[in-house]
Design a protein around this motif. Structure first.
Motif, PDB file in Angstrom:
ATOM      1  N   HIS A   1       0.856  -1.200   0.000  1.00  0.00           N
ATOM      2  CA  HIS A   1       0.000   0.000   0.000  1.00  0.00           C
ATOM      3  C   HIS A   1       0.882   1.236   0.000  1.00  0.00           C
ATOM      4  CE1 HIS A   1      -3.353  -2.630   0.677  1.00  0.00           C
ATOM      5  NE2 HIS A   1      -2.727  -3.161   1.717  1.00  0.00           N
ATOM      6  N   TRP A   2       0.634   2.144  -0.927  1.00  0.00           N
ATOM      7  CA  TRP A   2       1.472   3.329  -1.133  1.00  0.00           C
ATOM      8  C   TRP A   2       0.664   4.583  -0.836  1.00  0.00           C
ATOM      9  CZ3 TRP A   2       6.575   3.796  -2.249  1.00  0.00           C
ATOM     10  CH2 TRP A   2       7.028   5.051  -2.655  1.00  0.00           C
ATOM     11  N   ASN A   3       1.250   5.504  -0.083  1.00  0.00           N
ATOM     12  CA  ASN A   3       0.617   6.779   0.195  1.00  0.00           C
ATOM     13  C   ASN A   3       1.517   7.870  -0.381  1.00  0.00           C
ATOM     14  OD1 ASN A   3      -0.147   9.267   1.359  1.00  0.00           O
ATOM     15  ND2 ASN A   3      -1.010   8.234   3.140  1.00  0.00           N
ATOM     16  N   ASP A   4       1.070   8.521  -1.446  1.00  0.00           N
ATOM     17  CA  ASP A   4       1.880   9.534  -2.122  1.00  0.00           C
ATOM     18  C   ASP A   4       2.280  10.698  -1.214  1.00  0.00           C
ATOM     19  OD1 ASP A   4       2.102   8.285  -4.580  1.00  0.00           O
ATOM     20  OD2 ASP A   4       0.274   9.199  -5.361  1.00  0.00           O
ATOM     21  N   LEU A   5       1.519  10.956  -0.179  1.00  0.00           N
ATOM     22  CA  LEU A   5       1.843  12.064   0.717  1.00  0.00           C
ATOM     23  C   LEU A   5       3.021  11.761   1.644  1.00  0.00           C
ATOM     24  CD1 LEU A   5      -1.703  13.290   1.795  1.00  0.00           C
ATOM     25  CD2 LEU A   5      -0.110  14.415   0.231  1.00  0.00           C
ATOM     26  N   TYR A   6       3.210  10.498   1.986  1.00  0.00           N
ATOM     27  CA  TYR A   6       4.195  10.164   3.010  1.00  0.00           C
ATOM     28  C   TYR A   6       5.290   9.189   2.580  1.00  0.00           C
ATOM     29  CZ  TYR A   6       0.532  12.226   5.825  1.00  0.00           C
ATOM     30  OH  TYR A   6      -0.403  13.084   6.324  1.00  0.00           O
ATOM     31  N   ASP A   7       4.979   8.300   1.683  1.00  0.00           N
ATOM     32  CA  ASP A   7       5.951   7.275   1.318  1.00  0.00           C
ATOM     33  C   ASP A   7       6.952   7.790   0.297  1.00  0.00           C
ATOM     34  OD1 ASP A   7       4.748   5.497   3.067  1.00  0.00           O
ATOM     35  OD2 ASP A   7       3.387   4.732   1.538  1.00  0.00           O
ATOM     36  N   HIS A   8       8.072   7.131   0.228  1.00  0.00           N
ATOM     37  CA  HIS A   8       9.164   7.515  -0.667  1.00  0.00           C
ATOM     38  C   HIS A   8       9.721   6.256  -1.315  1.00  0.00           C
ATOM     39  CE1 HIS A   8      11.778   5.953   2.458  1.00  0.00           C
ATOM     40  NE2 HIS A   8      11.012   6.604   3.304  1.00  0.00           N
TER      41      HIS A   8
END
Length: 103
Positions: free
Chosen positions: A62-69
């Motif tokens: 699961h990827w969160n564009d706001l926090y993950d890198h």
């Protein structure tokens, strides 16, 4: 003696996935030399992109564009008696890493 390259992915919520590869050392590269050469290739001597170094990607599904890198974090390089888990040698690994600096 082989090398164990330990690393992890830490997502934006600080959840961690750990990984390692065991790399052969037929050229008898010293741990000190390998560590020095490796750290020169890493971003701030610590971060890297898994696909560029050829190690398994440890991202969570699961990827969160706001926090993950997209970068991974180097944890340790140490000598081990364990059998290699990858086909390339530490010399191949370091040469690949150093070639990334030239590009």
């Amino acid at each position: 003696m082989q090398f164990k390259f330990s690393y992890m992915y830490r997502d934006g919520a600080n959840y961690k996935n750990h990984g390692e590869v065991i790399i052969s050392n037929p050229d008898n590269v010293s741990l000190v030399e390998a560590l020095e050469r490796l750290q020169l290739c890493l971003i701030d001597e610590m971060y890297f992109y898994a696909h560029t170094l050829g190690v398994p990607d440890l991202h969570f599904p699961h990827w969160n564009d706001l926090y993950d890198h997209s970068w991974h974090e180097f944890v340790a390089l140490e000598e081990t008696q364990e059998p290699p888990t990858v086909e390339w040698s530490i010399s191949d690994f370091l040469n690949n890493c150093e070639s990334l600096l030239k590009n």
